[in-house]
Write an enzyme that holds these catalytic residues in place. Sequence first.
Site, short mmCIF file in Angstrom:
data_model
loop_
_atom_site.label_atom_id
_atom_site.label_comp_id
_atom_site.label_asym_id
_atom_site.label_seq_id
_atom_site.Cartn_x
_atom_site.Cartn_y
_atom_site.Cartn_z
N CYS A 294 34.20 -1.08 -2.58
CA CYS A 294 34.76 -1.51 -1.28
C CYS A 294 34.17 -2.86 -0.85
O CYS A 294 34.87 -3.69 -0.30
CB CYS A 294 34.44 -0.50 -0.19
N ASP A 295 32.86 -3.04 -1.08
CA ASP A 295 32.16 -4.14 -0.41
C ASP A 295 31.54 -5.20 -1.33
O ASP A 295 31.01 -6.19 -0.83
CB ASP A 295 31.02 -3.56 0.47
N CYS B 97 29.39 1.90 -0.74
CA CYS B 97 30.55 1.83 -1.64
C CYS B 97 30.64 0.44 -2.26
O CYS B 97 31.01 -0.52 -1.58
CB CYS B 97 31.83 2.15 -0.87
#
Length: 307
Positions: free
Chosen positions: A137-138, A134
């Site tokens: 997200c990261d 993701c």
Amino acid sequence: MVHLYDCIIIGGGPAGLSAAIYASRSRMDTLLIERAKYGGQATTTDELENYPGSIENCTGTSLSQRMKKQAEDFGTIFVKDEITEVDLDSKIKVLKGKDSEYRAKTIIIATGANPRLSGFKNEKELRGRGISYCATCDADFFTDLDIAVVGGGDSAITEAIYLTKFAEHVTVIHRRDELRAVKSLQEKAFANKKISFIWNSTVEEAVGDEILEGLIIKNKLTGEKSRLDVNGCFVFVGYTPISELFENKVSMDKGYIVTDEDMKTSTPGVFAAGDIRKKSLRQVITAAADGAIAATTAEKYISENEF
Ligand code: NAP
């Protein structure tokens, strides 16, 4: 006595949320059950550039939040629970969750899909320690670092472009010599100076004790192996349907639920919408359209049957 809903939607991604808007707007007593995050896979996308009308500042998360609010305003009840057992044979459908039991006249399955693992050595071991599925997200963890993206489809190329906002350099590793991604994305990626490509190659192994330090890459044509030093590796090699719960309960093809064009499954009163369906185009817009159709067909089913 457990409350009897007109419609229970399993899954809170774009398909489920759209179904919730249509079901509750037509005054069906509607419950949506989600086990994790509302918005599903759409929340892993930073920019929804092909969703009609989303010209600027339309992230998967912001669109999902607006869809949820819309459904709430029309009267949908939202519950966080994980369904572990389903009884779909009787006219009244029964769902058993970790927290509660639920009953409904109709069920809409909108459970979506999970990212697929590429299958290289240490992929699972270093997940969350440099290996991610993701970008939104990261990405931030990899500011000014070198990273790799595995895959050549729309997801891989969309996210590779997004990751260049953070990373020093992004190397796309693809198993063939041409991308599967749509041409407009390819053009953007080829024009981006922070992106380079390793063609005809697959990742054999992730290297690193506690955190990812590099990848062993194998050229499929020559058999030659080389090491690429990277701090991050984002894997986008497709998705697998989340359908185990419904095995032998509705017709499936390779794990995807088969429906007709009205989103009816092989089981009366059970409908499916979004990425869980067997279909050719898996996008937010097709998921939302499926949800709208499923809810409308569910309403018709209730009006044609006695409960
Ligand atoms: P996809 O289209 O199935 O592409 C998967 C990519 O990963 C392909 O390039 C494939 O290579 C490669 N691959 C598969 N298994 C692999 C493995 N084990 N090791 C290495 N590489 C592997 O999946 P996706 O890109 O996630 O897209 C899924 C769906 O969502 C598609 O319908 C896509 O159009 C849609 N989507 C759309 C957008 C958008 O329009 N902005 C964004 C994201 C996703 P090959 O090419 O050789 O098969």
